[in-house]
Design an enzyme around this catalytic site. Structure first.
Site, PDB file in Angstrom:
ATOM      1  N   ILE A 143      21.993   7.044 -19.319  1.00  0.00           N
ATOM      2  CA  ILE A 143      23.206   6.372 -19.924  1.00  0.00           C
ATOM      3  C   ILE A 143      23.811   7.420 -20.859  1.00  0.00           C
ATOM      4  O   ILE A 143      25.100   7.490 -20.988  1.00  0.00           O
ATOM      5  CB  ILE A 143      22.629   5.325 -20.693  1.00  0.00           C
ATOM      6  CG1 ILE A 143      22.017   4.249 -19.834  1.00  0.00           C
ATOM      7  CG2 ILE A 143      23.623   4.661 -21.796  1.00  0.00           C
ATOM      8  CD1 ILE A 143      21.389   3.019 -20.444  1.00  0.00           C
ATOM      9  N   GLY A 160      15.979   7.837 -26.471  1.00  0.00           N
ATOM     10  CA  GLY A 160      14.795   6.941 -26.186  1.00  0.00           C
ATOM     11  C   GLY A 160      14.098   7.139 -25.243  1.00  0.00           C
ATOM     12  O   GLY A 160      14.515   7.783 -24.213  1.00  0.00           O
ATOM     13  N   ILE A 161      12.732   6.894 -25.339  1.00  0.00           N
ATOM     14  CA  ILE A 161      11.545   7.113 -24.511  1.00  0.00           C
ATOM     15  C   ILE A 161      10.869   5.718 -24.183  1.00  0.00           C
ATOM     16  O   ILE A 161      10.923   4.673 -24.874  1.00  0.00           O
ATOM     17  CB  ILE A 161      10.821   8.015 -24.906  1.00  0.00           C
ATOM     18  CG1 ILE A 161      10.033   7.692 -26.308  1.00  0.00           C
ATOM     19  CG2 ILE A 161      11.507   9.453 -24.925  1.00  0.00           C
ATOM     20  CD1 ILE A 161       8.844   8.430 -26.568  1.00  0.00           C
ATOM     21  N   ASP A 203       5.108   2.779 -21.377  1.00  0.00           N
ATOM     22  CA  ASP A 203       4.732   1.387 -21.043  1.00  0.00           C
ATOM     23  C   ASP A 203       3.324   1.234 -20.760  1.00  0.00           C
ATOM     24  O   ASP A 203       2.717   1.976 -20.074  1.00  0.00           O
ATOM     25  CB  ASP A 203       5.380   0.877 -19.565  1.00  0.00           C
ATOM     26  CG  ASP A 203       7.106   0.952 -20.255  1.00  0.00           C
ATOM     27  OD1 ASP A 203       7.544   0.997 -21.332  1.00  0.00           O
ATOM     28  OD2 ASP A 203       8.007   0.651 -18.826  1.00  0.00           O
ATOM     29  N   GLY A 226       4.297  -5.220 -20.818  1.00  0.00           N
ATOM     30  CA  GLY A 226       3.738  -3.809 -21.012  1.00  0.00           C
ATOM     31  C   GLY A 226       4.787  -2.900 -22.095  1.00  0.00           C
ATOM     32  O   GLY A 226       4.726  -1.945 -21.958  1.00  0.00           O
ATOM     33  N   TYR A 249       8.071  -0.495 -27.176  1.00  0.00           N
ATOM     34  CA  TYR A 249       9.503  -0.461 -26.970  1.00  0.00           C
ATOM     35  C   TYR A 249      10.336  -1.585 -27.405  1.00  0.00           C
ATOM     36  O   TYR A 249      11.299  -1.331 -27.808  1.00  0.00           O
ATOM     37  CB  TYR A 249       9.548  -0.285 -25.330  1.00  0.00           C
ATOM     38  CG  TYR A 249      11.195   0.012 -24.942  1.00  0.00           C
ATOM     39  CD1 TYR A 249      11.600   1.564 -24.902  1.00  0.00           C
ATOM     40  CD2 TYR A 249      12.012  -0.770 -24.257  1.00  0.00           C
ATOM     41  CE1 TYR A 249      12.573   1.890 -24.212  1.00  0.00           C
ATOM     42  CE2 TYR A 249      13.278  -0.636 -23.723  1.00  0.00           C
ATOM     43  CZ  TYR A 249      13.631   0.764 -23.682  1.00  0.00           C
ATOM     44  OH  TYR A 249      14.910   1.069 -23.353  1.00  0.00           O
ATOM     45  N   TYR A 268      18.653  -3.440 -17.147  1.00  0.00           N
ATOM     46  CA  TYR A 268      18.050  -2.499 -16.289  1.00  0.00           C
ATOM     47  C   TYR A 268      19.255  -1.494 -15.588  1.00  0.00           C
ATOM     48  O   TYR A 268      19.784  -2.500 -14.701  1.00  0.00           O
ATOM     49  CB  TYR A 268      17.082  -2.887 -15.308  1.00  0.00           C
ATOM     50  CG  TYR A 268      15.847  -3.585 -16.160  1.00  0.00           C
ATOM     51  CD1 TYR A 268      14.727  -2.865 -15.704  1.00  0.00           C
ATOM     52  CD2 TYR A 268      15.708  -4.845 -16.972  1.00  0.00           C
ATOM     53  CE1 TYR A 268      13.601  -2.904 -16.302  1.00  0.00           C
ATOM     54  CE2 TYR A 268      14.631  -4.918 -17.455  1.00  0.00           C
ATOM     55  CZ  TYR A 268      13.505  -4.200 -17.214  1.00  0.00           C
ATOM     56  OH  TYR A 268      12.281  -4.305 -17.801  1.00  0.00           O
ATOM     57  N   VAL A 269      19.370  -0.461 -15.882  1.00  0.00           N
ATOM     58  CA  VAL A 269      20.456   0.398 -15.480  1.00  0.00           C
ATOM     59  C   VAL A 269      19.703   1.446 -14.725  1.00  0.00           C
ATOM     60  O   VAL A 269      18.483   1.856 -14.881  1.00  0.00           O
ATOM     61  CB  VAL A 269      21.245   1.047 -16.644  1.00  0.00           C
ATOM     62  CG1 VAL A 269      22.131   1.968 -16.048  1.00  0.00           C
ATOM     63  CG2 VAL A 269      21.672   0.067 -17.386  1.00  0.00           C
TER      64      VAL A 269
HETATM   65  N1  CAA Z   1       4.539 -11.396 -16.452  1.00  0.00           N
HETATM   66  C1  CAA Z   1       3.425 -11.721 -16.147  1.00  0.00           C
HETATM   67  N2  CAA Z   1       2.369 -10.903 -15.515  1.00  0.00           N
HETATM   68  C2  CAA Z   1       2.537  -9.748 -15.282  1.00  0.00           C
HETATM   69  C3  CAA Z   1       4.026  -9.360 -15.636  1.00  0.00           C
HETATM   70  C4  CAA Z   1       4.887 -10.010 -15.835  1.00  0.00           C
HETATM   71  N3  CAA Z   1       6.104  -9.664 -16.243  1.00  0.00           N
HETATM   72  N4  CAA Z   1       3.654  -7.799 -14.954  1.00  0.00           N
HETATM   73  C5  CAA Z   1       2.743  -7.621 -14.527  1.00  0.00           C
HETATM   74  N5  CAA Z   1       1.844  -8.902 -14.826  1.00  0.00           N
HETATM   75  C6  CAA Z   1       0.416  -8.957 -14.410  1.00  0.00           C
HETATM   76  C7  CAA Z   1       0.406  -8.518 -12.872  1.00  0.00           C
HETATM   77  O1  CAA Z   1       0.801  -9.600 -12.147  1.00  0.00           O
HETATM   78  C8  CAA Z   1      -1.172  -8.259 -13.082  1.00  0.00           C
HETATM   79  O2  CAA Z   1      -1.902  -9.573 -12.701  1.00  0.00           O
HETATM   80  P1  CAA Z   1      -3.311  -9.462 -12.247  1.00  0.00           P
HETATM   81  O3  CAA Z   1      -4.145  -8.693 -12.669  1.00  0.00           O
HETATM   82  O4  CAA Z   1      -3.712 -10.984 -12.477  1.00  0.00           O
HETATM   83  O5  CAA Z   1      -3.125  -9.319 -10.784  1.00  0.00           O
HETATM   84  C9  CAA Z   1      -1.601  -7.608 -14.294  1.00  0.00           C
HETATM   85  O6  CAA Z   1      -0.379  -8.117 -15.069  1.00  0.00           O
HETATM   86  C10 CAA Z   1      -1.398  -6.237 -14.125  1.00  0.00           C
HETATM   87  O7  CAA Z   1      -1.937  -5.788 -15.321  1.00  0.00           O
HETATM   88  P2  CAA Z   1      -2.175  -4.405 -15.779  1.00  0.00           P
HETATM   89  O8  CAA Z   1      -2.271  -4.175 -17.303  1.00  0.00           O
HETATM   90  O9  CAA Z   1      -3.589  -4.053 -14.821  1.00  0.00           O
HETATM   91  O10 CAA Z   1      -1.098  -3.607 -15.423  1.00  0.00           O
HETATM   92  P3  CAA Z   1      -0.731  -2.037 -14.854  1.00  0.00           P
HETATM   93  O11 CAA Z   1      -1.565  -1.356 -15.803  1.00  0.00           O
HETATM   94  O12 CAA Z   1      -1.078  -1.852 -13.337  1.00  0.00           O
HETATM   95  O13 CAA Z   1       0.771  -1.864 -15.239  1.00  0.00           O
HETATM   96  C11 CAA Z   1       2.620  -2.027 -16.721  1.00  0.00           C
HETATM   97  C12 CAA Z   1       1.351  -2.572 -16.385  1.00  0.00           C
HETATM   98  C13 CAA Z   1       2.851  -0.755 -16.914  1.00  0.00           C
HETATM   99  C14 CAA Z   1       3.319  -3.022 -17.815  1.00  0.00           C
HETATM  100  C15 CAA Z   1       3.634  -2.257 -15.380  1.00  0.00           C
HETATM  101  O14 CAA Z   1       3.863  -3.611 -14.935  1.00  0.00           O
HETATM  102  C16 CAA Z   1       5.032  -2.075 -15.497  1.00  0.00           C
HETATM  103  O15 CAA Z   1       5.526  -0.970 -15.506  1.00  0.00           O
HETATM  104  N6  CAA Z   1       5.876  -2.905 -15.897  1.00  0.00           N
HETATM  105  C17 CAA Z   1       7.352  -2.802 -16.237  1.00  0.00           C
HETATM  106  C18 CAA Z   1       7.633  -2.765 -17.400  1.00  0.00           C
HETATM  107  C19 CAA Z   1       9.199  -2.368 -17.742  1.00  0.00           C
HETATM  108  O16 CAA Z   1      10.077  -3.324 -17.268  1.00  0.00           O
HETATM  109  N7  CAA Z   1       9.587  -1.521 -18.216  1.00  0.00           N
HETATM  110  C20 CAA Z   1      11.133  -1.042 -18.364  1.00  0.00           C
HETATM  111  C21 CAA Z   1      11.244   0.558 -18.345  1.00  0.00           C
HETATM  112  S1  CAA Z   1      12.786   0.827 -18.314  1.00  0.00           S
HETATM  113  C22 CAA Z   1      13.210   0.384 -19.721  1.00  0.00           C
HETATM  114  O17 CAA Z   1      12.762   0.247 -20.749  1.00  0.00           O
HETATM  115  C23 CAA Z   1      14.927   0.655 -19.976  1.00  0.00           C
HETATM  116  C24 CAA Z   1      15.428  -0.843 -20.511  1.00  0.00           C
HETATM  117  O18 CAA Z   1      15.836  -0.812 -21.647  1.00  0.00           O
HETATM  118  C25 CAA Z   1      15.413  -1.898 -19.805  1.00  0.00           C
END
Ligand code: CAA
Length: 246
Positions: free
Chosen positions: A15, A89-90, A93, A148, A152, A184-185
């Site tokens: 961005i 920003g970083i 997660d 997660g 942030y 989400y970009v």
């Molecule tokens: N809602 C509910 N449950 C969720 C969920 C959600 N949104 N996301 C994951 N889960 C659940 C899964 O279904 C799984 O459930 P089960 O164990 O029952 O199967 C469980 O959570 C997994 O949990 P873990 O702690 O084991 O997860 P992990 O370590 O594998 O990963 C995470 C967790 C790192 C958060 C990963 O899900 C992830 O990367 N999520 C995306 C986070 C995100 O959106 N980041 C944005 C980055 S970009 C940004 O930040 C720019 C911006 O400004 C938009």
């Protein structure tokens, strides 16, 4: 249009690059910080090939002393900062029950404390000159929270608290302070989210796709123009309809 000096933190990122490009093409002098010299040089060369000249200064936004030195250097090279975009920003997660103190503080320092570190050295000059534009690049996840991202989301929500306080304190000095909250970009940061998780997120975006960095830069340019003098303390959500809270 009046030519201004704009400092965009994290300008070499997804961005950030789009904001640098957009403000430079509007005729402003643009500056950004870097930490990795080799990466910065490659980026500067790529921008120069596009005809965009950028003042680049070493600086770590999580460190107040580094930021004070960075702002001094930018002002020596490009003149007083009129436009500041707190964009760096970083992410670190992980679900909160697994989050380390380091993952918490890295994100708070780089995303939120940076607003203090970079804005503090520029605000007095803006007040003296009676003109300024400050824009925080927050996030949809500061508005709605995200699984997660306790670190942030806390930092990004805090950025808007910063915006609305600074907006009140500085309105009578010709300074506006606003927030842009991208969804989400399609940047490296979002592409680092595991593909299956990302696909589920994109499925929740009514417009049906990730955003483009230029679509965020356009909003920053809107807030930083002379014509936006009466817009302060606002938060503009740009997220393809992903979150429509108000
Ligand atoms: N809602 C509910 N449950 C969720 C969920 C959600 N949104 N996301 C994951 N889960 C659940 C899964 O279904 C799984 O459930 P089960 O164990 O029952 O199967 C469980 O959570 C997994 O949990 P873990 O702690 O084991 O997860 P992990 O370590 O594998 O990963 C995470 C967790 C790192 C958060 C990963 O899900 C992830 O990367 N999520 C995306 C986070 C995100 O959106 N980041 C944005 C980055 S970009 C940004 O930040 C720019 C911006 O400004 C938009």
């Amino acid at each position: 249009m009046t030519q201004r000096t704009a400092l965009i933190t994290g300008g070499t990122g997804g961005i950030g690059s789009a904001i640098v490009r957009y403000l430079a093409r509007q005729g402003h002098k643009v500056a950004t910080n870097y930490r990795d010299e080799a990466k910065a040089n490659a980026w500067r060369d790529a921008m120069a090939k596009e005809g965009v000249q950028v003042v680049m200064v070493r600086g770590d936004v999580s460190d107040p002393e580094s930021c004070a030195a960075m702002v001094r250097e930018v002002e020596q090279q490009a003149g007083p900062v009129d436009i500041l975009v707190n964009n760096a920003g970083i992410t670190r997660d992980t679900t909160f029950h697994k989050m380390s103190y380091q993952q918490w503080t890295d994100v708070i320092n780089t995303n939120l404390n940076a607003c203090f570190n970079v804005t503090r050295p520029v605000i007095e000059g803006m007040r003296e000159r009676k003109w300024g534009r400050i824009v925080q690049i927050s996030s949809i996840n500061g508005q709605k929270g995200q699984y997660g991202q306790a670190n942030y989301a806390a930092a990004k929500a805090g950025m808007h608290g910063f915006t609305i306080s600074l907006a009140q304190e500085n309105a009578k000095f010709g300074i506006t302070v606003n927030t842009v909250s991208p969804g989400y970009v399609g940047t490296d940061m979002v592409m680092a989210v595991p593909e299956d998780v990302r696909a589920k997120i994109v499925a929740q975006i009514p417009v049906g796709r990730l955003g483009k960095p230029e679509e965020i830069a356009h909003a920053v340019a809107f807030f930083t123009g002379d014509e936006a003098a009466w817009i302060t303390g606002a938060n503009l959500a740009i997220n393809g309809g992903h979150y429509m809270g108000w």
